[in-house]
Design a protein around this motif. Sequence first.
Motif, short mmCIF file in Angstrom:
data_model
loop_
_atom_site.label_atom_id
_atom_site.label_comp_id
_atom_site.label_asym_id
_atom_site.label_seq_id
_atom_site.Cartn_x
_atom_site.Cartn_y
_atom_site.Cartn_z
N ARG B 109 -3.11 -28.00 9.92
CA ARG B 109 -3.97 -27.31 9.35
C ARG B 109 -5.36 -27.20 10.03
N ASN B 110 -5.57 -28.52 10.51
CA ASN B 110 -6.84 -28.71 10.90
C ASN B 110 -7.38 -28.91 12.15
N GLY B 111 -6.06 -28.85 12.98
CA GLY B 111 -6.15 -29.22 14.25
C GLY B 111 -6.40 -30.79 14.53
N VAL B 112 -6.16 -31.17 15.69
CA VAL B 112 -6.72 -32.51 16.09
C VAL B 112 -7.50 -33.04 17.28
N ARG B 113 -7.96 -33.96 17.12
CA ARG B 113 -8.97 -34.58 18.32
C ARG B 113 -8.31 -35.43 19.22
N VAL B 114 -8.45 -34.97 20.47
CA VAL B 114 -7.63 -35.79 21.56
C VAL B 114 -8.69 -36.17 22.65
N ASN B 169 3.84 -32.23 24.97
CA ASN B 169 3.50 -31.38 25.96
C ASN B 169 2.15 -30.44 25.53
N LEU B 170 1.79 -29.94 26.52
CA LEU B 170 0.60 -29.44 26.41
C LEU B 170 0.76 -27.71 26.69
N PHE B 171 -0.07 -27.10 25.96
CA PHE B 171 0.30 -25.58 25.99
C PHE B 171 -1.38 -24.87 25.90
N TRP B 172 -1.54 -24.15 26.57
CA TRP B 172 -2.99 -23.29 26.45
C TRP B 172 -2.98 -21.95 26.70
N CYS B 173 -3.91 -21.15 26.01
CA CYS B 173 -4.06 -19.84 26.04
C CYS B 173 -5.22 -19.28 26.97
N HIS B 174 -4.82 -18.41 27.83
CA HIS B 174 -5.84 -17.79 28.79
C HIS B 174 -5.68 -16.25 28.97
N LEU B 212 -10.15 -26.82 31.84
CA LEU B 212 -10.01 -27.08 30.24
C LEU B 212 -11.18 -26.33 29.74
N SER B 213 -12.36 -26.15 30.31
CA SER B 213 -13.58 -25.73 29.85
C SER B 213 -13.10 -24.15 29.47
N ASP B 214 -12.34 -23.50 30.25
CA ASP B 214 -12.27 -22.14 30.18
C ASP B 214 -10.90 -21.56 29.18
N VAL B 215 -10.19 -22.51 28.81
CA VAL B 215 -8.91 -22.21 28.09
C VAL B 215 -9.61 -21.52 26.61
N GLU B 216 -8.69 -20.45 26.19
CA GLU B 216 -9.29 -20.11 24.81
C GLU B 216 -8.65 -20.94 23.57
N ALA B 217 -7.51 -21.31 23.78
CA ALA B 217 -6.94 -22.36 22.87
C ALA B 217 -5.91 -23.49 23.50
N LEU B 218 -6.01 -24.38 22.73
CA LEU B 218 -5.28 -25.41 23.60
C LEU B 218 -4.54 -26.23 22.30
N TRP B 219 -3.01 -26.59 22.76
CA TRP B 219 -2.18 -27.19 21.75
C TRP B 219 -1.19 -28.25 22.20
N ILE B 220 -1.20 -29.06 21.57
CA ILE B 220 0.05 -30.27 21.94
C ILE B 220 1.02 -30.15 21.00
N GLY B 221 2.30 -30.43 21.63
CA GLY B 221 3.37 -30.16 20.70
C GLY B 221 4.55 -30.71 21.12
N ASN B 222 5.47 -31.20 20.14
CA ASN B 222 6.74 -31.68 20.63
C ASN B 222 7.71 -31.33 19.30
N SER B 223 9.24 -31.72 19.58
CA SER B 223 10.20 -31.22 18.79
C SER B 223 10.37 -32.22 17.49
N VAL B 224 9.47 -32.99 17.38
CA VAL B 224 9.36 -33.81 15.99
C VAL B 224 8.30 -33.40 15.33
N GLN B 225 7.07 -33.32 15.90
CA GLN B 225 5.81 -33.09 15.14
C GLN B 225 5.44 -31.63 15.06
N GLY B 226 5.81 -30.93 15.78
CA GLY B 226 5.61 -29.32 15.78
C GLY B 226 4.46 -29.20 16.83
N MET B 227 3.77 -28.20 16.59
CA MET B 227 2.60 -27.74 17.40
C MET B 227 1.36 -28.00 16.72
N TRP B 228 0.34 -28.91 17.30
CA TRP B 228 -0.85 -29.15 16.95
C TRP B 228 -2.06 -28.47 17.63
#
Lengths: 267, 267
Positions: B109-114, B169-174, B212-228
Amino acid sequence: MEVPQVPFDDRGLAYGDGLFETVLLRDGRPLLWDYHLARLKRGCRLLDIPCPAQGALEADIRVDGEGLEVLKLIVTRGSGGRGYACPEKVVPRLLSSRTPFHAQEQHWRNGVRVRLCELRLGHQPRLAGIKHLNRLENVLARNEWQTPDIVEGLVADHNGRVIEATSMNLFWCHKGQYFTPYLDQCGVAGTLREALLAAGEVTQAHLDIEELSDVEALWIGNSVQGMWPVAELLDTQGAPWQRWSLGTASRRLQAMANRLLGYPQFS
Amino acid sequence: MEVPQVPFDDRGLAYGDGLFETVLLRDGRPLLWDYHLARLKRGCRLLDIPCPAQGALEADIRVDGEGLEVLKLIVTRGSGGRGYACPEKVVPRLLSSRTPFHAQEQHWRNGVRVRLCELRLGHQPRLAGIKHLNRLENVLARNEWQTPDIVEGLVADHNGRVIEATSMNLFWCHKGQYFTPYLDQCGVAGTLREALLAAGEVTQAHLDIEELSDVEALWIGNSVQGMWPVAELLDTQGAPWQRWSLGTASRRLQAMANRLLGYPQFS
């Protein structure tokens, strides 16, 4: 002797999160023990694992022993099941086992045949030198060949620098001086190597794969097997590449090393 | 349930010589199971470990389950005490355990701090992608911080390319496209990532730390926690560095991922 067991949630099993030592015992007395202790302590410090007390580490040594044995010690971060984060209170697990050992006299005498492995060691300065439980690179390299007449494999890093053998350190002679590779990026800093460095008998240096042709003598050694002269080096395809005759130069470093371990001398 | 044990001479303990899988079970049914099986088989092939039969791997799944659980499977090369050389006849050891699991809804819901970790992953193409038991790099990276409000750490390689989080794993939107790092040199190819790649939802690309400064969105995810979604990124000193607001872009990849795992949707 009963075989020690570890539970599923031990971090040594789960992540290779721990260290080990393999120590030569002669009539119950550990050889190069101060160096083994020092490496284990350094590993614990780098991994932030509380090092078991010296008394606990020595518990399996004090019993009477006869002849040659190998003592294997494993120290893990203990149990902890919440992912990579360490438990708040780490209770390290210490395991040990002793097995009879027979030294390979023919390798001291005749030298050994080794090959160059295809696997290249990755660089990880945070783990280099210590004898941690993450040893898949060594396993992959060692299993590149099956023929018993090849006793070891030399492993280089991604830059083509020769680092070690899969379970032994490497030494060479150039212009009458003795050298061993730097291990600040990868490799295991063996205790025999440390003792020879501390005695001023060898110096750290770089050795590129191509420079193997120029060395006057080459050895592989560790604190259990002692020092084996390399008589023949095969390339990564298993084809003959270099040969060394076992002259005076090839015996001198062996003599120093084997003296440290109480092994016989050869000429 | 009894805790499984492994003997001292198991190569999973001795050398990290094995693989593992961490599988989300929903009411006893494994999610992304085909991807877990495929990765385990690939790992066994690369390490030359005979893969246990599918029936054995599924033995702990078929029992009735309720709600969310995590199934952890460990496959080791089994016992073998002669150094790095594999035993002539390898009898792999399969261990499994199931534990109840509670998903972290607030992170969806709130996203995470990494934070960005100081540790840099070494390159080892022979081991990259598979989920082997040599995980000291992950352990070291995860233990760079203790504060519970930082939920994960991003890890780059020696070239300054961001590879993954310590256990995700890491995912980003550009420019409206979704990407995930190449994992041919290091990192673990998570099954959620594999499923998103197979569905054509994400593409592999390189991402330097500076980018990392340029990406529009960033996620971390795995098959147990889903996508944050990542809401805030701290630098290696723990100082604030980047922030992302959780807009439409940051929800779309999350929606796809959480659908694969049967997790709720957020907007």
